[in-house]
Enzyme design. Structure first.
Site, mmCIF file in Angstrom:
data_model
loop_
_atom_site.group_PDB
_atom_site.id
_atom_site.type_symbol
_atom_site.label_atom_id
_atom_site.label_comp_id
_atom_site.label_asym_id
_atom_site.label_seq_id
_atom_site.Cartn_x
_atom_site.Cartn_y
_atom_site.Cartn_z
ATOM 1 C CE LYS A 1 -3.063 3.083 0.793
ATOM 2 N NZ LYS A 1 -4.372 3.193 1.335
ATOM 3 C CB CYS B 1 -3.904 8.465 0.877
ATOM 4 S SG CYS B 1 -5.582 8.200 1.432
HETATM 5 N N1 SAJ Z 1 -2.425 15.032 -7.641
HETATM 6 C C1 SAJ Z 1 -1.579 15.805 -8.408
HETATM 7 N N2 SAJ Z 1 -1.220 15.332 -9.641
HETATM 8 C C2 SAJ Z 1 -1.663 14.143 -10.125
HETATM 9 C C3 SAJ Z 1 -2.533 13.369 -9.337
HETATM 10 C C4 SAJ Z 1 -2.892 13.843 -8.097
HETATM 11 O O1 SAJ Z 1 -1.137 16.882 -8.006
HETATM 12 O O2 SAJ Z 1 -1.306 13.802 -11.254
HETATM 13 C C5 SAJ Z 1 -2.801 15.494 -6.308
HETATM 14 C C6 SAJ Z 1 -4.321 15.650 -6.117
HETATM 15 O O3 SAJ Z 1 -4.755 16.903 -6.547
HETATM 16 C C7 SAJ Z 1 -4.433 15.460 -4.618
HETATM 17 C C8 SAJ Z 1 -3.341 14.444 -4.299
HETATM 18 O O4 SAJ Z 1 -2.455 14.480 -5.394
HETATM 19 O O5 SAJ Z 1 -4.176 16.654 -3.923
HETATM 20 C C9 SAJ Z 1 -3.802 13.050 -4.082
HETATM 21 O O6 SAJ Z 1 -4.853 12.725 -4.974
HETATM 22 P P1 SAJ Z 1 -4.954 11.332 -5.730
HETATM 23 O O7 SAJ Z 1 -6.141 11.384 -6.601
HETATM 24 O O8 SAJ Z 1 -3.687 11.001 -6.383
HETATM 25 O O9 SAJ Z 1 -5.071 10.269 -4.575
HETATM 26 P P2 SAJ Z 1 -6.007 10.050 -3.292
HETATM 27 O O10 SAJ Z 1 -5.247 10.523 -2.093
HETATM 28 O O11 SAJ Z 1 -7.362 10.564 -3.487
HETATM 29 O O12 SAJ Z 1 -6.073 8.455 -3.288
HETATM 30 C C10 SAJ Z 1 -4.877 7.694 -3.264
HETATM 31 C C11 SAJ Z 1 -4.996 6.584 -4.297
HETATM 32 N N3 SAJ Z 1 -3.719 5.920 -4.505
HETATM 33 C C12 SAJ Z 1 -3.191 5.724 -5.728
HETATM 34 O O13 SAJ Z 1 -3.731 6.098 -6.735
HETATM 35 C C13 SAJ Z 1 -1.898 4.995 -5.783
HETATM 36 C C14 SAJ Z 1 -6.041 5.593 -3.874
HETATM 37 O O14 SAJ Z 1 -6.067 4.468 -4.736
HETATM 38 C C15 SAJ Z 1 -5.756 5.106 -2.435
HETATM 39 O O15 SAJ Z 1 -6.729 4.202 -1.967
HETATM 40 C C16 SAJ Z 1 -5.791 6.333 -1.531
HETATM 41 O O16 SAJ Z 1 -4.729 7.199 -1.956
HETATM 42 C C17 SAJ Z 1 -5.582 5.862 -0.109
HETATM 43 O O17 SAJ Z 1 -6.577 5.723 0.602
HETATM 44 O O18 SAJ Z 1 -4.448 5.563 0.263
#
Ligand code: SAJ
Length: 445
Positions: free
Chosen positions: A206, A260
């Site tokens: 994870k 996360c």
């Molecule tokens: N973000 C960026 N650039 C990107 C993608 C995201 O700046 O290209 C930012 C988003 O705006 C946000 C943050 O990153 O602020 C996190 O957003 P996210 O959509 O990447 O992830 P989370 O935190 O909503 O969910 C993640 C997911 N993990 C992965 O994709 C590897 C999800 O599958 C997990 O279950 C979750 O963390 C968790 O609970 O750990």
């Protein structure tokens, strides 16, 4: 169903409540438990304390069928699932107080043959070092009388109900029998693959996933700053690079938020601080993005100006503001003397203050600053905003607006990571002055 279980899910947040509801709709009898009496009361009165697409309907269905009920204390069950928060504590290490108290709370209800599954994200080794010793206090023989596994939740907010069912699932028991039993439980609703391993590897998997994403975003953010400085549009460059079959650079932005990705990498650093160099650097790089956004704002408007911030949630179409970079940016701007008015369609109250509507937020503003890529923002009536603002400037940190639409409403459009349209990064007066300088500069003819 033959394999129907009585399941107690501890923690009714973004993971616990959807998981409890899906288990109930898969035919199990589920009790959702939360120590927050207010949350239990809201749910018992058919309300919902979180926003997640489809959740209201599902919870309504399984509560009225009697398959899901809510309680503030655990009950006797076949399986206990712990889905409690693991916030970041002091020194950026995991605060395991909720994991410990939830584990302790089930001790009086544990019986021979029960299964305990930890879903919360934890540093590798937590099940063995923290959970098992507490469970042993029950007097039952762990591994013989009761079975224990870790199965990390890996669903994306906004898509939780879909991903809980469709994603592949990692299951790691403390022994083979625990793994097998946990596998069978998830098989009752997971349509993806169920991948089995040991519990410490499951914990690490994870963290590896979220850290991969964090480092990738840090790379995109670093590229954004480089591109700004050398006159390239990072969005265009990344898009082109991603045409390569083995490249997938993520998107830059105002920082990384949520409970996360902004936290989990530190759980790896915690267990191997001397070795986790790149991981720490990625985290720090992303944590510095709010400062970069504020510095860019400083080049666009003066501190006494009014800024309309669009978006407070940590990402688009969710109501979650945990670790949101937008909050950090708002704080920094206010400290510098800007008048900041926030609008977020999903967040109604911020720091005890009711959030204004879109019109109120943009009225008389000198800059519209977009910090979250909510779908609503793509559909706003730009002309009506143009009529309300004091100065037509918009700074899009997520590349989520339609540049042409805003520019045709005569906004100066600033885009994070865009060094190519440099001239539009200066206020109108300066822009005109630069244009003249360019015209008369020698050697240009
Ligand atoms: N973000 C960026 N650039 C990107 C993608 C995201 O700046 O290209 C930012 C988003 O705006 C946000 C943050 O990153 O602020 C996190 O957003 P996210 O959509 O990447 O992830 P989370 O935190 O909503 O969910 C993640 C997911 N993990 C992965 O994709 C590897 C999800 O599958 C997990 O279950 C979750 O963390 C968790 O609970 O750990």
């Amino acid at each position: 169903m033959d394999s129907q279980k009585k399941i107690c899910v501890l923690g009714l947040g973004y993971i616990g409540l959807p998981t409890a509801s899906i288990l109930a709709s898969a035919g199990h009898k589920v009790v959702g438990v939360d120590t927050n009496l207010e949350v239990v009361k809201v749910l018992q009165n058919h309300g919902l304390h979180i926003h997640e697409p489809g959740l209201r309907e599902l919870v309504g269905k399984v509560t009225s069928s009697g398959d899901l009920s809510f309680s503030s204390t655990p009950q006797l069950a076949d399986t206990f699932i712990l889905a409690v928060p693991t916030p970041m504590g002091r020194n950026k290490s995991a605060d395991l107080q909720y994991v410990k108290s939830a584990t302790r709370s089930i001790l009086p209800y544990l019986r021979e043959g029960n299964m305990v599954i930890l879903e919360s994200t934890v540093p590798p080794g937590t099940v063995k070092r923290v959970v098992l010793p507490i469970l042993s206090e029950s007097g039952l023989d762990v591994g013989i009388d009761i079975f224990v596994a870790h199965s990390p939740e890996r669903v994306l907010p906004g898509r939780i109900l879909v991903e809980l069912v469709e994603n592949n699932r990692i299951v790691g028991g403390i022994d083979e029998e625990s793994t097998r039993r946990a596998h069978d439980l998830y098989a009752s609703f997971v349509e993806g693959k169920i991948l089995c391993t040991d519990c410490t590897t499951a914990e690490m998997v994870k963290l590896i996933e979220n850290t991969f994403r964090d480092i990738n975003i840090a790379y995109a953010n670093e590229l954004a700053k480089i591109c700004e400085s050398i006159g390239i549009n990072v969005w265009e460059a990344i898009k082109l690079a991603n045409y390569h079959p083995r490249v997938n650079v993520h998107k830059p932005g105002p920082g990384v938020g949520g409970h996360c990705i902004a936290i989990d990498p530190w759980f790896i650093v915690e267990v191997a601080p001397e070795l986790a160099k790149l991981i720490s650097l990625g985290r720090l790089t992303n944590d510095l993005m709010p400062t970069h956004v504020v510095k860019t704002v400083n080049t666009i408007v003066r501190p006494e100006s009014k800024i309309a911030v669009l978006g407070l949630a940590f990402k688009g179409d969710v109501d979650d503001v945990r670790e949101s970079p937008a909050i950090c940016i708002v704080d920094k701007l206010e400290k510098q003397g800007y008048e900041v008015e926030v609008y977020d369609p999903y967040v109604k109250v911020f720091r005890g203050r009711e959030i204004d509507d879109l019109q109120g937020a943009v009225e008389n503003s000198d800059l519209v600053l977009v910090l979250t890529d909510h779908s609503d923002f793509k559909e706003v009536d730009v002309q009506s905003i143009a009529d309300l603002v004091n100065t037509r400037r918009v700074f899009d940190t997520k590349n989520c607006l339609d540049r042409e639409v805003w520019e045709s409403a005569r906004f100066i459009y600033y885009l994070l990571g865009d060094g190519k349209s440099r001239f539009s990064e200066f206020p109108v007066e300066q822009e005109a002055a630069i244009a003249i300088e360019v015209e008369v500069s020698p050697g240009e003819s």
